[in-house]
Write a protein that holds these residues in place. Structure first.
Motif, PDB file in Angstrom:
ATOM      1  N   ALA A 150       0.810  -0.924  -0.110  1.00  0.00           N
ATOM      2  CA  ALA A 150       0.218  -0.015  -0.005  1.00  0.00           C
ATOM      3  C   ALA A 150       0.752   1.115  -0.110  1.00  0.00           C
ATOM      4  O   ALA A 150       2.063   1.245   0.390  1.00  0.00           O
ATOM      5  CB  ALA A 150      -0.988  -0.140   1.099  1.00  0.00           C
ATOM      6  N   LEU A 151       0.353   2.268  -0.416  1.00  0.00           N
ATOM      7  CA  LEU A 151       1.064   3.523  -0.427  1.00  0.00           C
ATOM      8  C   LEU A 151       0.624   4.525   0.649  1.00  0.00           C
ATOM      9  O   LEU A 151      -0.819   4.591   0.601  1.00  0.00           O
ATOM     10  CB  LEU A 151       0.931   4.226  -1.800  1.00  0.00           C
ATOM     11  CG  LEU A 151       1.603   3.444  -3.047  1.00  0.00           C
ATOM     12  CD1 LEU A 151       1.312   4.377  -4.286  1.00  0.00           C
ATOM     13  CD2 LEU A 151       3.125   3.339  -2.781  1.00  0.00           C
ATOM     14  N   ALA A 152       1.311   5.120   1.478  1.00  0.00           N
ATOM     15  CA  ALA A 152       0.888   6.312   2.441  1.00  0.00           C
ATOM     16  C   ALA A 152       1.613   7.476   1.759  1.00  0.00           C
ATOM     17  O   ALA A 152       2.287   7.800   1.396  1.00  0.00           O
ATOM     18  CB  ALA A 152       1.772   5.953   3.766  1.00  0.00           C
ATOM     19  N   LEU A 153       0.393   8.508   1.568  1.00  0.00           N
ATOM     20  CA  LEU A 153       0.444   9.555   0.927  1.00  0.00           C
ATOM     21  C   LEU A 153       0.229  10.692   1.993  1.00  0.00           C
ATOM     22  O   LEU A 153      -0.115  10.698   3.036  1.00  0.00           O
ATOM     23  CB  LEU A 153      -0.736   9.834  -0.079  1.00  0.00           C
ATOM     24  CG  LEU A 153      -0.783   8.643  -1.392  1.00  0.00           C
ATOM     25  CD1 LEU A 153      -1.970   8.966  -2.214  1.00  0.00           C
ATOM     26  CD2 LEU A 153       0.425   8.569  -1.952  1.00  0.00           C
ATOM     27  N   VAL A 208      -4.213   8.228   3.183  1.00  0.00           N
ATOM     28  CA  VAL A 208      -3.247   9.622   3.411  1.00  0.00           C
ATOM     29  C   VAL A 208      -3.100   9.457   4.967  1.00  0.00           C
ATOM     30  O   VAL A 208      -3.914   9.281   5.795  1.00  0.00           O
ATOM     31  CB  VAL A 208      -4.414  10.943   3.183  1.00  0.00           C
ATOM     32  CG1 VAL A 208      -3.719  12.109   3.655  1.00  0.00           C
ATOM     33  CG2 VAL A 208      -4.955  11.163   1.711  1.00  0.00           C
ATOM     34  N   ALA A 209      -1.946   9.800   5.181  1.00  0.00           N
ATOM     35  CA  ALA A 209      -1.389   9.515   6.473  1.00  0.00           C
ATOM     36  C   ALA A 209      -1.363  11.118   7.221  1.00  0.00           C
ATOM     37  O   ALA A 209      -0.663  11.795   6.922  1.00  0.00           O
ATOM     38  CB  ALA A 209       0.029   9.302   6.593  1.00  0.00           C
ATOM     39  N   PRO A 210      -2.330  11.372   8.149  1.00  0.00           N
ATOM     40  CA  PRO A 210      -2.363  12.809   8.734  1.00  0.00           C
ATOM     41  C   PRO A 210      -1.272  12.938   9.461  1.00  0.00           C
ATOM     42  O   PRO A 210      -0.555  12.137   9.929  1.00  0.00           O
ATOM     43  CB  PRO A 210      -3.676  12.578   9.709  1.00  0.00           C
ATOM     44  CG  PRO A 210      -4.646  11.393   9.100  1.00  0.00           C
ATOM     45  CD  PRO A 210      -3.481  10.653   8.504  1.00  0.00           C
ATOM     46  N   ARG A 211      -0.935  14.289   9.539  1.00  0.00           N
ATOM     47  CA  ARG A 211       0.101  14.764  10.493  1.00  0.00           C
ATOM     48  C   ARG A 211      -0.005  14.514  11.841  1.00  0.00           C
ATOM     49  O   ARG A 211       0.883  14.014  12.831  1.00  0.00           O
ATOM     50  CB  ARG A 211       0.420  16.249  10.347  1.00  0.00           C
ATOM     51  CG  ARG A 211       0.841  16.389   9.035  1.00  0.00           C
ATOM     52  CD  ARG A 211       1.203  18.075   8.840  1.00  0.00           C
ATOM     53  NE  ARG A 211       1.538  18.513   7.605  1.00  0.00           N
ATOM     54  CZ  ARG A 211       2.992  18.482   7.261  1.00  0.00           C
ATOM     55  NH1 ARG A 211       3.741  18.137   8.050  1.00  0.00           N
ATOM     56  NH2 ARG A 211       3.155  18.710   6.013  1.00  0.00           N
ATOM     57  N   GLU A 212      -1.142  14.856  12.725  1.00  0.00           N
ATOM     58  CA  GLU A 212      -1.277  14.478  13.921  1.00  0.00           C
ATOM     59  C   GLU A 212      -1.495  12.848  14.183  1.00  0.00           C
ATOM     60  O   GLU A 212      -2.093  11.957  13.476  1.00  0.00           O
ATOM     61  CB  GLU A 212      -2.814  14.927  14.359  1.00  0.00           C
ATOM     62  CG  GLU A 212      -2.827  16.371  14.292  1.00  0.00           C
ATOM     63  CD  GLU A 212      -3.038  16.927  12.837  1.00  0.00           C
ATOM     64  OE1 GLU A 212      -3.131  15.805  11.839  1.00  0.00           O
ATOM     65  OE2 GLU A 212      -3.007  18.060  12.565  1.00  0.00           O
ATOM     66  N   ARG A 213      -0.670  12.161  15.286  1.00  0.00           N
ATOM     67  CA  ARG A 213      -0.302  11.040  15.507  1.00  0.00           C
ATOM     68  C   ARG A 213      -1.629  10.302  15.800  1.00  0.00           C
ATOM     69  O   ARG A 213      -1.888   9.314  15.196  1.00  0.00           O
ATOM     70  CB  ARG A 213       0.520  10.904  16.731  1.00  0.00           C
ATOM     71  CG  ARG A 213       0.903   9.388  16.914  1.00  0.00           C
ATOM     72  CD  ARG A 213       2.135   9.412  17.716  1.00  0.00           C
ATOM     73  NE  ARG A 213       2.583   7.825  18.195  1.00  0.00           N
ATOM     74  CZ  ARG A 213       3.758   7.662  18.545  1.00  0.00           C
ATOM     75  NH1 ARG A 213       4.792   8.762  18.721  1.00  0.00           N
ATOM     76  NH2 ARG A 213       4.201   6.428  18.790  1.00  0.00           N
ATOM     77  N   ALA A 250       4.611   1.594   1.446  1.00  0.00           N
ATOM     78  CA  ALA A 250       5.586   2.457   0.910  1.00  0.00           C
ATOM     79  C   ALA A 250       5.191   3.952   1.109  1.00  0.00           C
ATOM     80  O   ALA A 250       4.032   4.414   0.736  1.00  0.00           O
ATOM     81  CB  ALA A 250       5.677   2.294  -0.545  1.00  0.00           C
ATOM     82  N   GLY A 251       5.935   4.679   1.839  1.00  0.00           N
ATOM     83  CA  GLY A 251       5.671   5.973   2.092  1.00  0.00           C
ATOM     84  C   GLY A 251       6.166   6.892   1.040  1.00  0.00           C
ATOM     85  O   GLY A 251       7.093   6.740   0.291  1.00  0.00           O
TER      86      GLY A 251
END
Length: 310
Positions: free
Chosen positions: A168-171, A202-207, A228-229
Motif C-alpha cells: 500500500a502507499l501512504a500519501l 492519506v497519513a495525517p500529520r497528527e499522530r 511504501a511512504g
C-alpha cells in the motif's frame, strides 16, 4: 572599502584577520578547503557587519534578465529532495555568475507577473516538473531512467524482492500533481513486478489521527504486508501509528520511505528508504536553464538505503 564605495573581499579579510583567499573559500562554502568553525564564523560575522554583497549578486541585481533565475516550489513539495535540488541548482548557477530566487507556495498569476516584471529573470523554473517528466535528463518517458517513475519503481521492486505481494502507499495530506504521478508510477511498477495495484491512504500529520487511519485501512486490507511512504516524513508517521497499534516492524508490517532524510536513521526500527542524487539534478537543471552543455553532470543512480524497517 573599495573606491566604488562597495565593501570588498579585502575589507572582510582585514576585519576578520584572515587572507582574501580564506574569505572567498568561506563565503563560497568551498567543500575542498579545511577551515575551522571559529574562523568561518568570524569571517561570516565580519561580512554581515560590513554589509558585504557578493559581486555576483550585485551584478545580477544590476543586469536583471541576464543573471537571475526564478524557481517556483508549489506548496506540499518541500522535502529532502527539494532542499538538495535547490542546493545544486543554486551552486551551479552561482558558478556561472547567476543568482537563484526561490518562491514557495501557491502564487496567483497577478503576483507572479509582478515579480517577473520587476526582476525580468533569465529563466523561470517550476520545481518538480522536470523531475516528473524526466526532461532534465533527456528521458521523455516520465522519468523512467532517473526521474520519479524510476525511483517509485525502485521502492516497489525492493518490497517485491522481499517477498511482499500486496503493498500500500501512504500519501501526504497535500494534493499535488506529483502525488497523482506517484500513484500512477507505483501502479505501473507493481504490475511489472506481478503485484496487485497498490491501495493507498492519506497519513495525517497528527499522530492519533494517523493511527486511526492506519487501523481502518489495514482492517479493510488485511492482505497488505508492506507500506511504501510517499516520503520519509509520511513513512515515519506510519511507523509511529504501527507502534501505537502494537504492530511490530518489519515482522508484522514492512515500511519503506522515500527521500532519505536524516531522521530515518534515528528512529527504531530505523527506516529503509530511497536515496536520490537530487543535487546533481539541480545542477543539470541549471545548465539547461542557461543553455549550457550538461555533459559531465551525470547523477549517481538512485539506491535503496537498507535499514531495519523493510
Amino acid at each position: 572599502m573599495g573606491a566604488s564605495g562597495r565593501v570588498t573581499l579585502n575589507d572582510v579579510a582585514a576585519a576578520s584577520g584572515v587572507s582574501r583567499a580564506t574569505v572567498s573559500f568561506v563565503l563560497n562554502d568551498d567543500p575542498r578547503q579545511s577551515i575551522s568553525g571559529p574562523t568561518r564564523d568570524r569571517v561570516r560575522q565580519a561580512a554581515r557587519e560590513l554589509g558585504y554583497v557578493p559581486h555576483g549578486v550585485a551584478r545580477a541585481l544590476r543586469e536583471g534578465a541576464s543573471r537571475v533565475v526564478v524557481l517556483n516550489i508549489d506548496g506540499g513539495l518541500e522535502g529532502n529532495y527539494s532542499r538538495s535540488y535547490v542546493r545544486g541548482l543554486d551552486a551551479e548557477l552561482a558558478a556561472h555568475g547567476h543568482v537563484l530566487l526561490v518562491r514557495h507556495g501557491h502564487q496567483s498569476p497577478e503576483a507572479a507577473r509582478q515579480v517577473l516584471d520587476v526582476i525580468a529573470p533569465r529563466a523561470v523554473l517550476r520545481f518538480g516538473e522536470a523531475y516528473v517528466t524526466g526532461h532534465d535528463l533527456e528521458d521523455r518517458g516520465g522519468g523512467w531512467r532517473d526521474g520519479l517513475a524510476a525511483h517509485a519503481a525502485l521502492q516497489i521492486r525492493h518490497l517485491a524482492a522481499q517477498g511482499h505481494t500486496e503493498v500500500a502507499l501512504a500519501l501526504p495530506e497535500t494534493e499535488t500533481p506529483v502525488v497523482a504521478a506517484r500513484l500512477r508510477f507505483a501502479g505501473h511498477a507493481a504490475r511489472d513486478a506481478d503485484l496487485s495495484v497498490p491501495g493507498h491512504f492519506v497519513a495525517p500529520r497528527e499522530r492519533p489521527a494517523c493511527t486511526r487511519t492506519v487501523r481502518t485501512f489495514l482492517a479493510d486490507a488485511p492482505g497488505v504486508t508492506a507500506i511504501a511512504g510517499y516520503n520519509d516524513d509520511v513513512a515515519l508517521r506510519v511507523l509511529a501509528a504501527l507502534r501505537d497499534l502494537g504492530r511490530e516492524v518489519p515482522r508484522d508490517m514492512a515500511v519503506i520511505g522515500f527521500d532519505d532524510t536524516e531522521y530515518g536513521s534515528l528512529v527504531s526500527p530505523s527506516l529503509t528508504t530511497v536515496h536520490i542524487d537530487a543535487e546533481a539534478h539541480g545542477r543539470l537543471e541549471a545548465r539547461l536553464a542557461l543553455g549550457m552543455d550538461s555533459r559531465g553532470l551525470t547523477p549517481a543512480p538512485a539506491r535503496i538505503v537498507l535499514r531495519e524497517s523493510a
